[in-house]
Motif scaffolding. Structure first.
Motif, PDB file in Angstrom:
ATOM      1  N   LEU A 151      48.411  53.342  -2.474  1.00 18.43           N
ATOM      2  CA  LEU A 151      48.125  54.508  -1.635  1.00 18.43           C
ATOM      3  C   LEU A 151      48.314  54.190  -0.154  1.00 18.43           C
ATOM      4  O   LEU A 151      48.773  55.040   0.617  1.00 18.43           O
ATOM      5  N   GLY A 152      47.962  52.970   0.236  1.00 16.33           N
ATOM      6  CA  GLY A 152      48.187  52.574   1.622  1.00 16.33           C
ATOM      7  C   GLY A 152      49.658  52.663   1.977  1.00 16.33           C
ATOM      8  O   GLY A 152      50.038  53.189   3.025  1.00 16.33           O
ATOM      9  N   SER A 168      46.385  55.609   5.476  1.00 16.11           N
ATOM     10  CA  SER A 168      47.083  54.377   5.113  1.00 16.11           C
ATOM     11  C   SER A 168      46.265  53.155   5.514  1.00 16.11           C
ATOM     12  O   SER A 168      46.016  52.257   4.702  1.00 16.11           O
ATOM     13  N   LEU A 169      45.817  53.129   6.754  1.00 14.50           N
ATOM     14  CA  LEU A 169      45.031  51.996   7.242  1.00 14.50           C
ATOM     15  C   LEU A 169      43.698  51.889   6.504  1.00 14.50           C
ATOM     16  O   LEU A 169      43.209  50.784   6.243  1.00 14.50           O
ATOM     17  N   ALA A 170      43.122  53.052   6.162  1.00 10.95           N
ATOM     18  CA  ALA A 170      41.840  53.046   5.451  1.00 10.95           C
ATOM     19  C   ALA A 170      41.986  52.416   4.067  1.00 10.95           C
ATOM     20  O   ALA A 170      41.123  51.626   3.639  1.00 10.95           O
ATOM     21  N   TYR A 171      43.077  52.746   3.363  1.00 12.65           N
ATOM     22  CA  TYR A 171      43.286  52.159   2.034  1.00 12.65           C
ATOM     23  C   TYR A 171      43.603  50.669   2.133  1.00 12.65           C
ATOM     24  O   TYR A 171      43.152  49.873   1.304  1.00 12.65           O
ATOM     25  N   TYR A 172      44.374  50.285   3.148  1.00 13.79           N
ATOM     26  CA  TYR A 172      44.643  48.862   3.342  1.00 13.79           C
ATOM     27  C   TYR A 172      43.339  48.105   3.625  1.00 13.79           C
ATOM     28  O   TYR A 172      43.116  47.007   3.114  1.00 13.79           O
ATOM     29  N   GLN A 173      42.486  48.720   4.461  1.00  6.59           N
ATOM     30  CA  GLN A 173      41.216  48.074   4.799  1.00  6.59           C
ATOM     31  C   GLN A 173      40.323  47.967   3.568  1.00  6.59           C
ATOM     32  O   GLN A 173      39.661  46.948   3.347  1.00  6.59           O
ATOM     33  N   TRP A 179      39.408  42.582  -1.621  1.00  4.21           N
ATOM     34  CA  TRP A 179      40.008  41.246  -1.722  1.00  4.21           C
ATOM     35  C   TRP A 179      39.011  40.165  -1.344  1.00  4.21           C
ATOM     36  O   TRP A 179      38.995  39.075  -1.920  1.00  4.21           O
ATOM     37  N   ALA A 180      38.155  40.480  -0.370  1.00  5.64           N
ATOM     38  CA  ALA A 180      37.193  39.489   0.122  1.00  5.64           C
ATOM     39  C   ALA A 180      36.259  38.998  -0.983  1.00  5.64           C
ATOM     40  O   ALA A 180      35.677  37.926  -0.879  1.00  5.64           O
ATOM     41  N   GLY A 181      36.140  39.784  -2.041  1.00  8.92           N
ATOM     42  CA  GLY A 181      35.284  39.367  -3.144  1.00  8.92           C
ATOM     43  C   GLY A 181      36.058  38.699  -4.259  1.00  8.92           C
ATOM     44  O   GLY A 181      36.312  37.492  -4.238  1.00  8.92           O
ATOM     45  N   LEU A 286      49.983  43.744   4.935  1.00  6.76           N
ATOM     46  CA  LEU A 286      51.015  44.748   5.205  1.00  6.76           C
ATOM     47  C   LEU A 286      50.462  45.861   6.080  1.00  6.76           C
ATOM     48  O   LEU A 286      51.188  46.521   6.807  1.00  6.76           O
ATOM     49  N   GLY A 287      49.169  46.079   6.002  1.00  7.28           N
ATOM     50  CA  GLY A 287      48.545  47.117   6.810  1.00  7.28           C
ATOM     51  C   GLY A 287      48.588  46.835   8.291  1.00  7.28           C
ATOM     52  O   GLY A 287      48.337  47.712   9.111  1.00  7.28           O
ATOM     53  N   GLU A 288      48.925  45.606   8.679  1.00  4.44           N
ATOM     54  CA  GLU A 288      48.986  45.254  10.091  1.00  4.44           C
ATOM     55  C   GLU A 288      50.288  45.714  10.729  1.00  4.44           C
ATOM     56  O   GLU A 288      50.427  45.717  11.940  1.00  4.44           O
TER      57      GLU A 288
END
Length: 289
Positions: A151-152, A168-173, A179-181, A286-288
């Motif tokens: 979706l991002g 887009s940025l919200a889904y990447y975040q 991912w952090a978990g 990729l969100g960056e």
């Protein structure tokens, strides 16, 4: 046997503008009805940026003013050769009486039907896209990182949905947070194995600095670090389809770790490889871009 009568020998009627608009309005209405393009469908399509330009042509056929504008772009009939429009060719038997009104109406019908068919096909395509987006949103609710990444990217590119940078940025975040978990634990396991297989402690250090969230800062402090062996090993692993290796090299390139320096394009390419790897590693960075 059909007898061809040259146009100059036929009786030519005067163009009847009132009849032209009346027949166009009636025939166009029938075309929209046959293709299920009612007023509500057209209004909804107008509000969708993916359908807006296709709807514009069809909406012209709903008013006399719109038909006037449309008629300017529709080619006239060549009675010597038949009628040619786009990839379609329709041949009419020559008539003793040439009625320019009827011929122009026929040409308009061909033109308008193609526009309506195009819109109907596009609507069905967009409806399919909407079902895909809806399905991915349900998976996101269940914590599916792949769906978050999908979706991002979808909202970033705007091909199957309206482009929306914030979404887009919200889904990447959201993907990064997830991912952090779970994914960070997988990454740690990979780092342990990578160090064991390569004998290069720096690979483990680089990965753990990223997990700790201070990779950008440590990258600046380690500009003089030589990573020739590490990059060589990672590149070989990437060639073998290792997604985590691509992810790690992507981070090195993006943040400019060591003497390798900042290489945004190479970072992006490595993140894409990570996203498409056999292990389904999702490149959150990729969100960056």
């Amino acid at each position: 046997m059909t007898c061809f009568i040259p146009p100059e020998f036929r009786v030519k009627k005067e163009f009847d503008e009132e009849k032209f608009f009346e027949e166009c309005m009636r025939e166009f209405s029938n075309i929209r009805r046959d293709l299920q393009l009612d007023d509500e469908t057209l209004k909804k399509a107008q509000r969708n940026q993916l359908l807006e330009r296709y709807t514009k042509d069809v909406m012209k056929g709903c008013t006399v003013e719109g038909i006037k504008e449309m008629a300017k772009s529709v080619p006239d009939c060549d009675m010597n050769k038949g009628w040619c429009f786009g990839s379609s060719f329709i041949s009419f038997s020559p008539l003793p009486v040439f009625d320019p009104t009827e011929e122009k109406v026929r040409c308009m019908i061909i033109f308008y039907r193609e526009k309506c068919v195009l819109l109907r096909g596009r609507i069905e395509q967009v409806q399919g896209f909407e079902r895909i987006i809806c399905d991915k949103e349900k998976k996101v609710a269940d914590g599916d990182v792949a769906a978050m990444f999908f979706l991002g990217k979808a909202y970033e590119e705007g091909r199957i949905c309206v482009k929306d940078k914030e979404k887009s940025l919200a889904y990447y975040q959201q993907a990064k947070d997830t991912w952090a978990g779970y994914l960070s634990r997988r990454y740690e396991k990979w780092l342990d194995k990578a160090v064991q297989d390569s004998g290069l402690e720096m690979i483990g250090r680089i990965g753990r600095e990223y997990i700790a969230g201070n990779f950008a800062q440590t990258a600046k402090k380690n500009r003089d670090s030589k990573l020739k062996k590490e990059v060589k090993w990672l590149t070989k692993a990437i060639d073998d389809g290792d997604g985590w290796a691509a992810f790690t090299k992507g981070n090195i390139c993006f943040y400019g770790y060591g003497r390798w320096g900042t290489r945004k394009k190479e970072a992006y390419n490595n993140y894409l490889k990570a996203a498409k790897s056999k292990d389904s590693i999702y490149a959150m960075e990729l969100g960056e871009f």
